[in-house]
Structure formats: C-alpha cells, structure tokens
Scaffold this active site. Structure first.
Site, PDB file in Angstrom:
ATOM      1  N   ASN A 186       1.076  -1.204  -0.070  1.00  0.00           N
ATOM      2  CA  ASN A 186       0.145  -0.198  -0.014  1.00  0.00           C
ATOM      3  C   ASN A 186       0.758   1.304  -0.099  1.00  0.00           C
ATOM      4  OD1 ASN A 186       0.426   1.067   2.936  1.00  0.00           O
ATOM      5  ND2 ASN A 186      -0.494  -1.119   3.369  1.00  0.00           N
ATOM      6  N   ASP A 242      -5.356  -9.288  12.815  1.00  0.00           N
ATOM      7  CA  ASP A 242      -5.680  -8.043  12.982  1.00  0.00           C
ATOM      8  C   ASP A 242      -4.845  -7.887  14.414  1.00  0.00           C
ATOM      9  OD1 ASP A 242      -6.318  -5.316  14.252  1.00  0.00           O
ATOM     10  OD2 ASP A 242      -8.544  -5.887  13.022  1.00  0.00           O
ATOM     11  N   ILE A 243      -3.601  -7.197  14.252  1.00  0.00           N
ATOM     12  CA  ILE A 243      -2.618  -6.942  15.427  1.00  0.00           C
ATOM     13  C   ILE A 243      -3.348  -6.146  16.577  1.00  0.00           C
ATOM     14  CG2 ILE A 243      -0.276  -6.354  15.885  1.00  0.00           C
ATOM     15  CD1 ILE A 243       0.421  -6.451  13.182  1.00  0.00           C
TER      16      ILE A 243
HETATM   17  N1  CTP Z   1      -4.362  -2.837  12.000  1.00  0.00           N
HETATM   18  C1  CTP Z   1      -3.773  -3.896  12.652  1.00  0.00           C
HETATM   19  N2  CTP Z   1      -3.684  -5.116  12.016  1.00  0.00           N
HETATM   20  C2  CTP Z   1      -4.484  -5.362  10.795  1.00  0.00           C
HETATM   21  C3  CTP Z   1      -5.235  -3.958  10.333  1.00  0.00           C
HETATM   22  C4  CTP Z   1      -5.327  -3.000  10.889  1.00  0.00           C
HETATM   23  O1  CTP Z   1      -3.096  -3.839  13.847  1.00  0.00           O
HETATM   24  N3  CTP Z   1      -4.234  -6.520   9.989  1.00  0.00           N
HETATM   25  C5  CTP Z   1      -4.602  -1.713  12.833  1.00  0.00           C
HETATM   26  C6  CTP Z   1      -3.803  -0.264  12.096  1.00  0.00           C
HETATM   27  O2  CTP Z   1      -2.456  -0.279  12.520  1.00  0.00           O
HETATM   28  C7  CTP Z   1      -4.596   0.803  12.741  1.00  0.00           C
HETATM   29  C8  CTP Z   1      -6.021   0.170  12.901  1.00  0.00           C
HETATM   30  O3  CTP Z   1      -5.858  -1.065  13.053  1.00  0.00           O
HETATM   31  O4  CTP Z   1      -3.991   1.348  13.843  1.00  0.00           O
HETATM   32  C9  CTP Z   1      -7.053   0.428  11.874  1.00  0.00           C
HETATM   33  O5  CTP Z   1      -6.706  -0.062  10.646  1.00  0.00           O
HETATM   34  P1  CTP Z   1      -7.388  -0.160   9.469  1.00  0.00           P
HETATM   35  O6  CTP Z   1      -6.840  -0.623   8.207  1.00  0.00           O
HETATM   36  O7  CTP Z   1      -7.782   1.556   9.450  1.00  0.00           O
HETATM   37  O8  CTP Z   1      -8.690  -0.609   9.779  1.00  0.00           O
HETATM   38  P2  CTP Z   1      -9.179  -2.141   9.524  1.00  0.00           P
HETATM   39  O9  CTP Z   1      -9.278  -2.695  11.282  1.00  0.00           O
HETATM   40  O10 CTP Z   1      -8.218  -2.880   8.870  1.00  0.00           O
HETATM   41  O11 CTP Z   1     -10.588  -2.047   8.847  1.00  0.00           O
HETATM   42  P3  CTP Z   1     -10.726  -1.781   7.152  1.00  0.00           P
HETATM   43  O12 CTP Z   1      -9.565  -2.071   6.560  1.00  0.00           O
HETATM   44  O13 CTP Z   1     -11.967  -2.709   6.991  1.00  0.00           O
HETATM   45  O14 CTP Z   1     -11.069  -0.245   7.407  1.00  0.00           O
END
Ligand code: CTP
Length: 401
Positions: free
Chosen positions: A211, A309-310
C-alpha cells in the site's frame, strides 16, 4: 538542577527595535542554565552591539558568514548541529519571509536551513506588517513545517501604533522555552511501541501486495516520544526512511503483517503503550509461488486469506497498556473510526480522510480528528506530521499519568 542545565540554545536576533529585549532573553536563558550561542543579522547589529551579547553569554557572537575563522568547523553547520533548540527573538517580517521561502543568504538563515533542532520564533513588528496577509501566510507555512510561533502581544508599539506586534516579555519567552524543554523527560522510564509504514505480502520471489504508506507519521511519532525520554521500539515496514538517530529508538525492520505481529507481541507485555500507525495489510496471498509466476493467456485469480488483526489482538490482551490506533478512511470517517475504537478496545484513535490530496499518505502533512474512549472528540487543522506527532504524544502522556 536548573530548567535548562546542559542545554545549548542558539538565539537568533534580527533587526527590529525589540532586539534590545533579546539581551534580557539571553541573560535569562543563561541564568536558567543554558549555554547560549547568539547569531545576529547585520540589521540587528544596528540596534544592539555584538559585544553586549558576548559579555552576557560568554560565547563568541556570529554576525557574518565571512568572519575571521576561529576554528576549522564549517561554522553554520557546527552551530546548526550543536543546538538543542533554536530561538529567534525578535523575528522580523523579513526573517519570517526568508525562512518560509528557505532562503539562506546570511549566517542566521543558513544555520536555520541546516539545523534539525526544534525552532521557536517570536515575531515582533508593526501591527500592519504583522497583519499583512503575506506575513500571516509565512507564519502559517512555518507552523505547518513544525516551527513553534510565540504570538506577539498587543499594546503600544515603538512606531506609535496600537495593536498586535509587540515582542512578549523576555520572562514569558524564556518560560515558553523552559516549558518546551521541560517536556523532554516526561516519558523517561516509559516503554512505547510504535509501528510505521505499510506491510508487504509476497506473491512470488519478485512481486508483492502493498500500500501507499511511507512510514512518515510513525517515524515522527517515534521521534516525538524519544525526545521526551521514552524508550521506543519502532517496528517499521519497508520504507525509504533511515533509522532515526536517537539512542532511545530501537528500530526493527519487518516486511509482512505476520512479522509485524511477532515483533510487536514480543515487546508487548512490558510496554506502557502502543501506537499503531502502520497500514497493515488485511489479506495476503494464500500461497507464495516459489518461482516467478509466468503470464499465460488466462486471467490470473489470486486467492487471499486474512492476516491477523494485530491491534485487535493487543486490545484483547490489554493490561496496563495505552492503545492508540489510526483509521485511514475515504468516507464516513467518524463512524468507521469510532467503530474501530470500540472493537479494538483502544484508548483513542487518530482518524483521517486519505482521499484528501494535501494530507495523509506520502505527504508531510496531516489533518485529523481524535476520538477518545469516553466519547470526546477533537478536530485538528492541517499541520505537519511532526506537529501532529507531538499532539498524539501529549494525549498519550496525559493518559499514562
Ligand atoms: N491494524 C492492525 N492489523 C491489521 C489491520 C489494521 O493492527 N491487520 C491496525 C492499524 O495499524 C490501525 C488500525 O488497526 O491502527 C485500523 O486500521 P485500518 O486498516 O484503518 O482498519 P481495519 O481494522 O483494517 O478495517 P478496514 O480495513 O476494514 O477499514
């Protein structure tokens, strides 16, 4: 210990009538424990003499790029490097304009361009000059780049006018400097994990899914934390940014989301907080081809599987840690951000609209809203990522108390 013990302050003095007040500023900085180095513009020497500052600071005073060489360091670079802080007081309209334009035509502006130290400017001038849109634009530009501006006071000016433009009292300026420098140890003894950049998910030996995140925001946050004394573990996805210099930032380089998870979890139990600014890939290819995938006449269909999702996992395991998330959205920013705040058990979330051209990915600025656990929210204007980093760290610091 005095407020500024051990600190080296570079005081830039420009040519306005308030230059005489810079003498008291130098004296107060010195009394507060600082080593003070003065650079005067040529115009400033028409208002106050070099000798005055030399006597007060006990240091040589620089007025020109072409002074007789006293040592063989390149002088403006040496001064730029040694400073813990640059204070320009008074800062004339001319200095603000040159600094905003990045000009370097004398010792002060050249040093300013070469320094990486934080910069505070205290503008002082006639009210009309101060209120002129070009001066206001220059101030806005400097603020956006992270320069801290001490607003001039209102009152009777030397030119006879009444209005805004007076240099604030030297004591107030020195208090501002002390307050800024005093923050420097507020996070001593705290351990904070910061993630930065995007993760990449390999497809074959030469390709990956990735990304646009560059890591600038996370690196700025790590630097802001380190400047207040925190022990920082910076877990960075692939980025062109170099490891920060600060001794209290330990940089760990990772590529994939799973590597980032490992790196964060291995430090999590003993951490006081985590700031997850990384753009973690939510999916990865189910299999990584051992050899380069060859094209064929057919369509290529990739099968993607979910990454962990960390931040959600950190939220589940949360003990003493303050958790800060980021939400990069292209629509319904508030709604999506608040949902993530709740779902991931965060203390606050930094939300921004990444569809805006001037903010977000790959640029130096950001425009965000903060949403807190208790329902509060705060809106911020466009500002530099370094300035925003300081705001995020302020909030974290308050929550840690
Ligand atoms: N994050 C994470 N692990 C992931 C995805 C996201 O730890 N696999 C963390 C990001 O570092 C950020 C927060 O969660 O602080 C939100 O990330 P974002 O990508 O905006 O949200 P998502 O939970 O992935 O939701 P979506 O992509 O559906 O908007």
């Amino acid at each position: 210990m005095k407020a500024l013990s051990g600190k080296k302050i570079l005081l830039g003095v420009t040519g306005g009538i308030a230059a005489y007040k810079a003498v008291e500023i130098a004296s107060r900085l010195r009394k507060a424990g600082a080593e003070v180095h003065v650079i005067m513009t040529k115009a400033a020497t028409s208002f106050v003499t070099e000798l005055t500052f030399r006597e007060i600071t006990g240091q040589p005073v620089n007025t020109s790029m072409w002074d007789k060489v006293t040592n063989y360091n390149v002088e403006h670079i040496a001064l730029a490097n040694l400073a813990d802080l640059v204070l320009i007081a008074p800062a004339t309209a001319n200095l603000l304009a040159k600094a905003a334009a990045g000009m370097a035509d004398d010792m002060l502006t050249t040093t300013l361009l070469a320094t990486k130290a934080p910069v505070i400017m205290a503008p002082a001038m006639n009210t009309n000059m101060y209120e002129n849109p070009v001066t206001q634009d220059n101030i806005a530009t400097l603020k956006r780049r992270g320069v801290m501006i001490i607003e001039p006071a209102a009152g009777h000016l030397a030119c006879g006018a009444e209005g805004r433009g007076r240099l604030p009292e030297p004591a107030d300026i020195v208090d501002y400097v002390c307050a800024y420098m005093g923050r420097t140890q507020n996070l001593a003894g705290r351990k904070i994990i910061v993630t930065a950049g995007g993760t990449i998910e390999p497809l074959d030996p030469v390709r990956y899914l990735g990304n646009h995140s560059t890591g600038k925001m996370g690196f700025a946050v790590a630097e802001a934390l380190a400047s207040r004394g925190a022990q920082v573990t910076l877990v960075a996805g692939p980025t062109f940014l170099k490891d920060p210099d600060a001794a209290n930032i330990h940089t760990v380089r990772v590529e994939s989301a799973r590597q980032m998870r490992e790196a964060v979890l291995s430090e999590y139990d003993s951490a006081d907080g985590v700031i997850m600014s990384a753009a973690v890939a939510d999916y990865r290819p189910q299999t990584v081809a051992p050899e380069k995938i060859k094209k064929s006449d057919d369509e290529l269909v990739l099968h993607l599987v979910r990454n962990p999702d960390i931040l959600w996992e950190l939220g589940q395991k949360k003990q003493q840690q303050i958790l800060v998330g980021f939400a990069a959205e292209t629509c319904n920013v508030a709604e999506y951000a608040c949902r993530k705040l709740a779902k991931k058990n965060l203390d606050f979330i930094v939300a921004n609209d990444v569809s805006a051209k001037d903010a977000g990915f790959a640029v130096d600025n950001n425009r965000v809203q903060l949403y807190f656990r208790d329902g509060r929210s705060e809106n911020y204007p466009l500002m530099s990522k370094r300035q925003l980093a300081d705001i995020i760290v302020d909030k974290l610091e308050t929550l840690l108390k």
